[in-house]
Scaffold this motif. Sequence first.
Motif, short mmCIF file in Angstrom:
data_model
loop_
_atom_site.label_atom_id
_atom_site.label_comp_id
_atom_site.label_asym_id
_atom_site.label_seq_id
_atom_site.Cartn_x
_atom_site.Cartn_y
_atom_site.Cartn_z
N UNK A 1 0.83 -1.20 0.00
CA UNK A 1 0.00 0.00 0.00
C UNK A 1 0.87 1.25 0.00
N UNK A 2 1.93 1.24 0.80
CA UNK A 2 2.86 2.36 0.84
C UNK A 2 3.57 2.53 -0.49
N UNK A 3 3.89 1.41 -1.14
CA UNK A 3 4.55 1.48 -2.45
C UNK A 3 3.68 2.20 -3.46
N UNK A 4 2.38 1.93 -3.45
CA UNK A 4 1.48 2.62 -4.36
C UNK A 4 1.43 4.11 -4.06
N UNK A 5 1.33 4.44 -2.77
CA UNK A 5 1.29 5.85 -2.38
C UNK A 5 2.57 6.58 -2.77
N UNK A 6 3.70 5.91 -2.65
CA UNK A 6 5.00 6.54 -2.88
C UNK A 6 5.27 6.74 -4.37
N UNK B 1 -1.28 2.34 -8.34
CA UNK B 1 -2.46 1.83 -7.65
C UNK B 1 -2.29 0.35 -7.37
N UNK B 2 -2.75 -0.07 -6.19
CA UNK B 2 -2.73 -1.49 -5.85
C UNK B 2 -3.99 -1.82 -5.06
N UNK B 3 -4.54 -2.99 -5.33
CA UNK B 3 -5.66 -3.53 -4.58
C UNK B 3 -5.22 -4.82 -3.89
N UNK B 4 -5.48 -4.92 -2.59
CA UNK B 4 -5.17 -6.14 -1.84
C UNK B 4 -6.49 -6.84 -1.52
N UNK B 5 -6.78 -7.96 -2.18
CA UNK B 5 -8.00 -8.70 -1.88
C UNK B 5 -7.91 -9.37 -0.51
N UNK B 6 -9.06 -9.56 0.11
CA UNK B 6 -9.11 -10.27 1.38
C UNK B 6 -8.96 -9.39 2.60
N UNK C 1 -3.78 2.30 6.28
CA UNK C 1 -4.35 2.92 5.09
C UNK C 1 -4.89 4.32 5.41
N UNK C 2 -5.41 4.51 6.62
CA UNK C 2 -5.87 5.84 7.02
C UNK C 2 -4.71 6.83 7.07
N UNK C 3 -3.55 6.35 7.51
CA UNK C 3 -2.36 7.21 7.54
C UNK C 3 -2.01 7.66 6.13
N UNK C 4 -2.04 6.73 5.18
CA UNK C 4 -1.75 7.07 3.79
C UNK C 4 -2.79 8.05 3.24
N UNK C 5 -4.04 7.89 3.64
CA UNK C 5 -5.08 8.83 3.20
C UNK C 5 -4.80 10.24 3.72
N UNK C 6 -4.36 10.33 4.96
CA UNK C 6 -4.03 11.65 5.52
C UNK C 6 -2.85 12.28 4.79
N UNK C 7 -1.99 11.44 4.22
CA UNK C 7 -0.82 11.95 3.50
C UNK C 7 -1.14 12.31 2.04
N UNK D 1 5.18 1.19 11.90
CA UNK D 1 6.05 2.38 12.07
C UNK D 1 7.20 2.38 11.06
N UNK D 2 7.95 1.28 10.87
CA UNK D 2 9.02 1.33 9.88
C UNK D 2 8.52 1.63 8.47
N UNK D 3 7.31 1.17 8.13
CA UNK D 3 6.76 1.44 6.81
C UNK D 3 6.61 2.94 6.60
N UNK D 4 6.02 3.61 7.59
CA UNK D 4 5.84 5.05 7.47
C UNK D 4 7.18 5.77 7.49
N UNK D 5 8.08 5.34 8.36
CA UNK D 5 9.41 5.99 8.43
C UNK D 5 10.14 5.89 7.10
N UNK D 6 9.95 4.78 6.39
CA UNK D 6 10.68 4.55 5.15
C UNK D 6 10.20 5.43 3.99
N UNK D 7 8.93 5.86 4.03
CA UNK D 7 8.44 6.75 2.97
C UNK D 7 8.39 8.21 3.40
N UNK D 8 8.63 8.46 4.70
CA UNK D 8 8.53 9.82 5.23
C UNK D 8 9.45 10.84 4.57
N UNK D 9 10.68 10.48 4.14
CA UNK D 9 11.55 11.51 3.54
C UNK D 9 10.95 12.15 2.28
N UNK D 10 10.00 11.51 1.64
CA UNK D 10 9.43 12.01 0.40
C UNK D 10 8.23 12.93 0.65
#
Length: 434
Positions: free
Chosen positions: A251-256, A260-265, A278-284, A319-328
């Motif tokens: 999900x972060x990869x799509x945002x970055x 677009x990506x869809x995760x079924x299930x 996903x809410x965090x990504x929406x806020x971003x 947390x690491x997922x968000x930290x890894x895309x935060x510089x952008x």
Amino acid sequence: MPLNEDLPRGDAEYLSQSCFQFHEVPGSKSVTARALFLAAAARGTTVLRMPLVSDDSLGFAEGLAALGYRLEREPDRWTVEGRVRGPAAEEASVFCRDGATTARFLPVLAAAGRGVFRFDASAQMRRRPLGPLTRALRDLGVTLVHQEREDHHPLTVHADGIKGGHVTLDAGLSSQFLTALLLVGPLSEQGLTITVTDLVSAPYVDITVAMMERFGVRVQRDGNTFTVPAQPYTATDYTIEPDASTASYFLAAAALTGHRVTVPGLGSGSLQGDLRFAQVLARMGAHVALAEDHVTVTGAPGGRLAGITVNMRDISDTVPTLAAIAPFADGPVRIEDVYNTRIKECDRLEACAENLRALGVPVHIGRDWIEIHPSRPRPAHIACHDDHRIAMAFSITALRTPGITLDNPGCVKKTFPGFHRALNDLRTIWHRDQ
């Protein structure tokens, strides 16, 4: 746990435009571990469908086998013959590998039986705390010995069943302590009443309670007190949903990247609190649409991201997922109330800060927070600290920073052995469809 309150539903026309249905996210680690425990403790034979097959889940299954439980593993289907009186073995040694759920859940399950059960774990897992859980077991009359360092593995349980009653528990370092006691409650003679003085990662407890109900036992909650009846679990046929923590990387990869990506299930009915990432990504600034049985993230053009301040106490594995895309992002990203990330596979706050600085990114860090400032990352060699989440998170940074390497890419085997191939497949599909 419904997660649809804060995310747009996304109409059928929008969702039909999704360029890629990403079916590669494996089964949930948290759900698989709980399902294995519940299946082992249930009356009858349980079928688990689509379980996670990784180092952690295989270690848990091998631990159950060592304790005398009968398991059969086939592709996408595991069968477990349950026992309502604890392990069949009267003596066993279990090596828990790096698995925190294995290392915390199985000694508690063993305590419900009769015999002497020895547990040890990797050096990494030996560093992680057990104290609040083993103190609670001692308060319930269980005899156990920490063989080397108090409150840590290795551990020997001299089991003679669990009488039950009332116990007070500090779950401020890990919700797994509470989950372990909740899961074993129905195997006690009198049931358990657990009063919690502190609790972190509360959504994981919601997973536990919901799954216990699927196996026939309802937990009563009154504020910070949980009451579990002495009532046998019932075997069932249970399908494991995809892992929301693992999905966060894609999900972060799509945002970055603006793709677009869809995760079924994983949808509005998901048990897992980490879908709230996903809410965090929406806020971003990403477009996030949640349907009943899937989630779709579409990055803003050019992968634009807004800076945010966010409390991640309840979704700290992301947390690491968000930290890894935060510089952008176009402004600072501040992550708060995440002290418990310091006692995971590694000190994740320090590991994120170390690697971001290696990438040339300005970082400030405190006891339970990290603040990351915008900066174009430069190529660097990432120190994974044998932590799957550090390795997977900074692999997402590499989508927009050529030249990033990992010192131990193989550590992803803990939860997703095929991660690097799956990420490369996703990147190939996005580039093909441009």
